[in-house]
Design a protein around this motif. Structure first.
Motif, PDB file in Angstrom:
ATOM      1  N   LEU A 299       9.014   0.905  -7.289  1.00 55.68           N
ATOM      2  CA  LEU A 299       9.353   0.229  -8.081  1.00 55.68           C
ATOM      3  C   LEU A 299      10.056   0.712  -8.433  1.00 55.68           C
ATOM      4  CD1 LEU A 299       8.256  -3.484  -9.577  1.00 55.68           C
ATOM      5  CD2 LEU A 299       9.975  -3.282  -8.257  1.00 55.68           C
ATOM      6  N   GLY A 300       9.563   2.463  -9.205  1.00 57.05           N
ATOM      7  CA  GLY A 300      10.593   3.589  -9.698  1.00 57.05           C
ATOM      8  C   GLY A 300       9.738   3.289 -11.228  1.00 57.05           C
ATOM      9  N   ARG A 301       9.512   2.997 -11.185  1.00 58.57           N
ATOM     10  CA  ARG A 301       8.715   2.810 -12.261  1.00 58.57           C
ATOM     11  C   ARG A 301       6.943   3.353 -12.926  1.00 58.57           C
ATOM     12  NH1 ARG A 301      10.530  -3.291 -12.528  1.00 58.57           N
ATOM     13  NH2 ARG A 301       8.310  -3.085 -12.625  1.00 58.57           N
ATOM     14  N   LEU A 302       6.621   4.566 -12.287  1.00 60.25           N
ATOM     15  CA  LEU A 302       5.553   4.819 -12.946  1.00 60.25           C
ATOM     16  C   LEU A 302       5.148   5.033 -13.769  1.00 60.25           C
ATOM     17  CD1 LEU A 302       2.275   5.235 -11.215  1.00 60.25           C
ATOM     18  CD2 LEU A 302       2.917   7.290 -10.075  1.00 60.25           C
ATOM     19  N   PRO A 303       4.334   5.237 -15.003  1.00 63.76           N
ATOM     20  CA  PRO A 303       4.487   5.623 -15.890  1.00 63.76           C
ATOM     21  C   PRO A 303       3.536   6.728 -16.548  1.00 63.76           C
ATOM     22  CG  PRO A 303       2.584   3.842 -16.776  1.00 63.76           C
ATOM     23  CD  PRO A 303       3.475   3.877 -14.527  1.00 63.76           C
ATOM     24  N   VAL A 304       4.610   8.269 -16.646  1.00 69.64           N
ATOM     25  CA  VAL A 304       3.862   9.101 -17.105  1.00 69.64           C
ATOM     26  C   VAL A 304       3.728   9.315 -18.451  1.00 69.64           C
ATOM     27  CG1 VAL A 304       3.620   9.700 -14.463  1.00 69.64           C
ATOM     28  CG2 VAL A 304       5.621  10.587 -15.606  1.00 69.64           C
ATOM     29  N   ARG A 305       2.648   9.906 -18.742  1.00 74.32           N
ATOM     30  CA  ARG A 305       2.362  10.631 -20.816  1.00 74.32           C
ATOM     31  C   ARG A 305       2.449  12.252 -20.145  1.00 74.32           C
ATOM     32  NH1 ARG A 305       0.677   5.325 -20.298  1.00 74.32           N
ATOM     33  NH2 ARG A 305       1.380   4.110 -21.144  1.00 74.32           N
TER      34      ARG A 305
ATOM     35  N   ALA B 150       6.472  11.927  -9.660  1.00 69.02           N
ATOM     36  CA  ALA B 150       6.896  11.220 -10.550  1.00 69.02           C
ATOM     37  C   ALA B 150       6.735  12.586 -11.455  1.00 69.02           C
ATOM     38  CB  ALA B 150       5.245  10.665 -11.199  1.00 69.02           C
ATOM     39  N   HIS B 151       5.515  13.316 -11.370  1.00 74.41           N
ATOM     40  CA  HIS B 151       5.369  14.698 -12.174  1.00 74.41           C
ATOM     41  C   HIS B 151       6.592  15.778 -10.779  1.00 74.41           C
ATOM     42  CE1 HIS B 151       1.951  13.195 -13.277  1.00 74.41           C
ATOM     43  NE2 HIS B 151       1.768  14.306 -14.076  1.00 74.41           N
ATOM     44  N   HIS B 152       7.067  15.705 -10.611  1.00 73.07           N
ATOM     45  CA  HIS B 152       8.580  16.052  -9.961  1.00 73.07           C
ATOM     46  C   HIS B 152       7.908  17.873  -8.651  1.00 73.07           C
ATOM     47  CE1 HIS B 152      10.970  14.253 -12.876  1.00 73.07           C
ATOM     48  NE2 HIS B 152       9.996  14.186 -13.816  1.00 73.07           N
TER      49      HIS B 152
ATOM     50  N   THR C 132      12.696  -6.870  -2.619  1.00 76.17           N
ATOM     51  CA  THR C 132      12.645  -6.689  -4.515  1.00 76.17           C
ATOM     52  C   THR C 132      11.150  -7.367  -4.575  1.00 76.17           C
ATOM     53  OG1 THR C 132      14.934  -6.266  -5.083  1.00 76.17           O
ATOM     54  CG2 THR C 132      13.176  -7.529  -6.511  1.00 76.17           C
ATOM     55  N   ALA C 133      11.254  -8.565  -3.730  1.00 74.27           N
ATOM     56  CA  ALA C 133      10.535 -10.144  -3.982  1.00 74.27           C
ATOM     57  C   ALA C 133       8.765  -9.253  -3.181  1.00 74.27           C
ATOM     58  CB  ALA C 133      10.571 -11.037  -3.090  1.00 74.27           C
ATOM     59  N   ARG C 134       8.902  -8.395  -2.797  1.00 77.50           N
ATOM     60  CA  ARG C 134       7.327  -8.318  -2.144  1.00 77.50           C
ATOM     61  C   ARG C 134       6.926  -7.479  -3.051  1.00 77.50           C
ATOM     62  NH1 ARG C 134       5.762  -3.603  -0.306  1.00 77.50           N
ATOM     63  NH2 ARG C 134       7.751  -2.118  -0.279  1.00 77.50           N
ATOM     64  N   ARG C 135       7.597  -6.071  -3.667  1.00 83.23           N
ATOM     65  CA  ARG C 135       7.578  -4.537  -4.475  1.00 83.23           C
ATOM     66  C   ARG C 135       7.034  -5.812  -5.935  1.00 83.23           C
ATOM     67  NH1 ARG C 135      12.778  -0.743  -4.500  1.00 83.23           N
ATOM     68  NH2 ARG C 135      12.172   0.001  -2.409  1.00 83.23           N
ATOM     69  N   THR C 136       7.664  -7.206  -6.281  1.00 78.78           N
ATOM     70  CA  THR C 136       7.545  -6.904  -7.484  1.00 78.78           C
ATOM     71  C   THR C 136       6.241  -8.098  -7.300  1.00 78.78           C
ATOM     72  OG1 THR C 136       9.754  -7.603  -8.123  1.00 78.78           O
ATOM     73  CG2 THR C 136       8.234  -9.376  -9.419  1.00 78.78           C
ATOM     74  N   TRP C 137       5.486  -9.016  -6.708  1.00 81.25           N
ATOM     75  CA  TRP C 137       4.705  -9.850  -5.710  1.00 81.25           C
ATOM     76  C   TRP C 137       3.543  -8.450  -5.282  1.00 81.25           C
ATOM     77  CZ3 TRP C 137       1.772  -8.815  -1.642  1.00 81.25           C
ATOM     78  CH2 TRP C 137       0.399 -10.121  -1.535  1.00 81.25           C
TER      79      TRP C 137
ATOM     80  N   ARG D 295     -15.718   1.737  -6.900  1.00 81.65           N
ATOM     81  CA  ARG D 295     -14.534   2.235  -5.158  1.00 81.65           C
ATOM     82  C   ARG D 295     -13.578   0.924  -5.608  1.00 81.65           C
ATOM     83  NH1 ARG D 295     -17.087   3.336  -0.794  1.00 81.65           N
ATOM     84  NH2 ARG D 295     -14.956   3.796   0.524  1.00 81.65           N
ATOM     85  N   LEU D 296     -14.077  -0.579  -6.023  1.00 78.98           N
ATOM     86  CA  LEU D 296     -12.992  -1.499  -5.667  1.00 78.98           C
ATOM     87  C   LEU D 296     -12.068  -1.284  -6.989  1.00 78.98           C
ATOM     88  CD1 LEU D 296     -12.393  -4.446  -4.505  1.00 78.98           C
ATOM     89  CD2 LEU D 296     -13.315  -4.963  -6.361  1.00 78.98           C
ATOM     90  N   GLY D 297     -12.324  -0.649  -8.220  1.00 77.97           N
ATOM     91  CA  GLY D 297     -11.287  -0.271  -9.291  1.00 77.97           C
ATOM     92  C   GLY D 297     -10.373   0.883  -9.029  1.00 77.97           C
ATOM     93  N   GLU D 298     -11.045   2.005  -8.096  1.00 78.82           N
ATOM     94  CA  GLU D 298      -9.838   2.784  -7.988  1.00 78.82           C
ATOM     95  C   GLU D 298      -9.270   2.284  -7.664  1.00 78.82           C
ATOM     96  OE1 GLU D 298     -12.977   5.958  -6.014  1.00 78.82           O
ATOM     97  OE2 GLU D 298     -13.306   6.412  -8.464  1.00 78.82           O
ATOM     98  N   MET D 299      -9.661   1.308  -6.032  1.00 74.48           N
ATOM     99  CA  MET D 299      -8.796   1.085  -5.146  1.00 74.48           C
ATOM    100  C   MET D 299      -7.027   0.169  -5.898  1.00 74.48           C
ATOM    101  SD  MET D 299     -10.878  -0.137  -1.678  1.00 74.48           S
ATOM    102  CE  MET D 299      -9.070  -0.971  -1.073  1.00 74.48           C
ATOM    103  N   ALA D 300      -7.760  -1.041  -6.676  1.00 80.49           N
ATOM    104  CA  ALA D 300      -7.038  -1.746  -8.131  1.00 80.49           C
ATOM    105  C   ALA D 300      -5.946  -0.665  -8.648  1.00 80.49           C
ATOM    106  CB  ALA D 300      -7.672  -2.207  -8.838  1.00 80.49           C
ATOM    107  N   GLU D 301      -6.289   0.428  -9.004  1.00 78.53           N
ATOM    108  CA  GLU D 301      -5.979   1.172  -9.507  1.00 78.53           C
ATOM    109  C   GLU D 301      -4.462   2.525  -8.679  1.00 78.53           C
ATOM    110  OE1 GLU D 301      -4.972   2.266 -12.417  1.00 78.53           O
ATOM    111  OE2 GLU D 301      -6.875   0.408 -13.349  1.00 78.53           O
ATOM    112  N   ASP D 302      -4.951   2.980  -7.004  1.00 79.74           N
ATOM    113  CA  ASP D 302      -4.458   3.049  -6.168  1.00 79.74           C
ATOM    114  C   ASP D 302      -3.161   2.206  -5.931  1.00 79.74           C
ATOM    115  OD1 ASP D 302      -6.037   5.583  -6.711  1.00 79.74           O
ATOM    116  OD2 ASP D 302      -7.075   4.936  -4.537  1.00 79.74           O
ATOM    117  N   LEU D 303      -3.474   1.119  -5.972  1.00 82.65           N
ATOM    118  CA  LEU D 303      -2.810   0.212  -5.441  1.00 82.65           C
ATOM    119  C   LEU D 303      -1.346   0.256  -6.103  1.00 82.65           C
ATOM    120  CD1 LEU D 303      -1.407  -2.158  -3.259  1.00 82.65           C
ATOM    121  CD2 LEU D 303      -3.435  -3.463  -4.812  1.00 82.65           C
ATOM    122  N   HIS D 304      -2.260  -0.596  -7.087  1.00 79.23           N
ATOM    123  CA  HIS D 304      -0.803  -0.844  -8.467  1.00 79.23           C
ATOM    124  C   HIS D 304      -0.167   0.486  -8.966  1.00 79.23           C
ATOM    125  CE1 HIS D 304       0.516  -1.253 -12.985  1.00 79.23           C
ATOM    126  NE2 HIS D 304       0.554  -2.143 -12.628  1.00 79.23           N
TER     127      HIS D 304
END
Length: 449
Positions: free
Chosen positions: A286-292, A421-423, A222-227, A270-279
């Protein structure tokens, strides 16, 4: 189940031995006792016969005829209580020197018993039992009934021990199976596995320790995922700010070294893409990837992804183009930005391993209530045998053509998170154009709950 079966078979074998061995001993002892009883009867009957023989000799009957006279009297009287009756036709009469006088000869048979015949205190002959007693219906029935009784008793004991073994195996194996299931679940990452303490003290202690280990790992995970989520969020802020600042600089005053400036812009992108991928990977963990979900056209998303990555593909001399696409607009309910992120991650992954002069194709095929998004790259691509590891976060490989570059491996992990996330589901296989084919299957609309 194997543990229970093995233990039960072991106990069943012991129960069988516990029943068969005493039963065999009882049958052996029964036969031995019956033989001893018959021999005792023979000795008693022989003593009575020698007394009668002595009386006949004293009455003047010749020795050669005395045995016949005595046995004839047995046949005539057939007294049920006559102790000498069992000896009919089984006794040989010999002289004191061993010479045969009357009765059946030994013919090499074992002498079962012998007794002297006396006349006025002198031994004048010896009576010998030279034949085994005949088996009659009564003696056979007695032995048979005794053996049947022993078999029934031993079978009953075996069944009782078998039932007891079943319950013992069940009670002993169940805690061990529970321990095995709990340890397997924890090894697979399920730290909420049932670790109820049961069974012997050693098993309860092991379950208790396993529960402590699971709770400790759960806290660490849990600590790893939160971190990881926190780090990715903090990384996105300065990268987005830097990208905005570079855009503003380009609009206000064109840089003197446009090529170097574009390299910086590309690096920040590319750094922004990596940050988005990591996020995305961190949130999915954590099971909290938001999809709209909204109505979008996947053809347009494919063209947008190709346009976004075309500059890098051109720089690597790789042809990036659409493959087979539907002719008309395809309305689906997906998260458009997430699907574009998915396409970008898949394209970035293919660009890493496609050499100059290669091709990357993006296609779209319809199937029942779902769509197949297909990306193919040309040879050599990635070994399909690594398909399972390709989707692991931070998987690294050094098979980039012509180089030995270690990659972050977030691309396909991000793709998998978005697909889940899209099943949907994502698969890797060999491409018809020689490299790797990644197939994403998404339902046309999210399932209703």
């Amino acid at each position: 189940m194997r543990l229970f079966a093995g233990l039960f078979l072991l106990l069943a074998g012991q129960a069988l031995l516990a029943a068969v061995l005493p039963g065999a001993v009882l049958v052996w002892n029964l036969n031995r006792g019956n033989t001893a009883y018959m021999e005792a009867q023979d000795r008693q009957a022989l003593a009575a016969m020698t007394t009668l023989l002595g009386a006949e000799l004293k009455a003047g009957v010749p020795m050669a005829n005395a045995l016949q006279v005595v046995q004839s009297s047995f046949r005539e009287n057939s007294l049920a209580g006559d102790p000498a009756a069992p000896l009919r036709d089984r006794v040989e009469l010999v002289g004191s020197t061993g010479s045969h006088i009357a009765g059946p000869a030994t013919s090499g048979e074992r002498v079962r018993a012998e007794r002297p015949v006396k006349l006025d205190g002198r031994v004048v002959a010896i009576a010998r039992i030279v034949r085994a007693p005949p088996t009659n219906a009564a003696s056979f029935a007695f032995i048979r009934n005794q053996v049947i009784g022993i078999v029934v008793a031993m079978s009953t004991i075996f069944l009782i021990l078998l039932v007891a073994g079943y319950f013992i195996a069940s009670r002993w194996a169940e805690p061990q199976l529970a321990l095995y299931r709990a340890s397997r679940a924890i090894a697979q990452g399920d730290y909420d596995a049932d670790v109820t303490e049961s069974g012997p003290s050693e098993t309860r202690g092991t379950m208790r320790n396993l529960g402590r280990i699971a709770r400790s790992f759960d806290r660490l995970e849990t600590a790893r995922r939160t971190w990881l989520v926190s780090v990715s969020e903090e990384l996105r802020k300065p990268v987005h700010a830097l990208a905005g600042r570079l855009t503003a600089i380009r609009a206000d005053s064109p840089p003197t070294d446009a090529e170097a400036f574009e390299e910086v812009v590309e690096g920040v992108r590319r750094l922004g893409e990596m940050a988005e991928d990591l996020h995305a990977v961190a949130l999915a963990d954590l099971g909290r990837l938001p999809v709209r979900f909204a109505t979008v056209d996947p053809r347009a998303l494919i063209h947008n992804a190709i346009w976004t990555s075309s500059k890098r593909a051109k720089a690597q001399n790789v042809t990036l183009e659409p493959g087979d696409l539907p002719q008309a607009t395809v309305p689906v309910k997906w998260d458009g930005p997430r699907i574009e992120q998915l396409f970008t991650a898949l394209i970035e992954n293919s660009l890493r391993y496609t050499p100059g002069g290669g091709r990357i194709l993006l296609g779209l095929e319809g199937q029942r209530n779902a769509w197949r998004l297909i990306i193919d790259d040309s040879a050599p691509g990635i070994d399909v045998g690594l398909a399972q590891e390709l989707f692991e976060p931070f998987y690294r490989t050094s098979t980039e053509p012509g180089e030995s570059v270690m990659t972050s491996g977030l691309g396909l992990a991000t793709a998998q998170a978005i697909v889940e996330a899209h099943h949907g589901r994502i698969e890797a296989s060999r491409s018809p154009i020689g490299g790797l084919r990644v197939t994403v299957i998404l339902p046309a609309a999210p399932p209703t709950t």
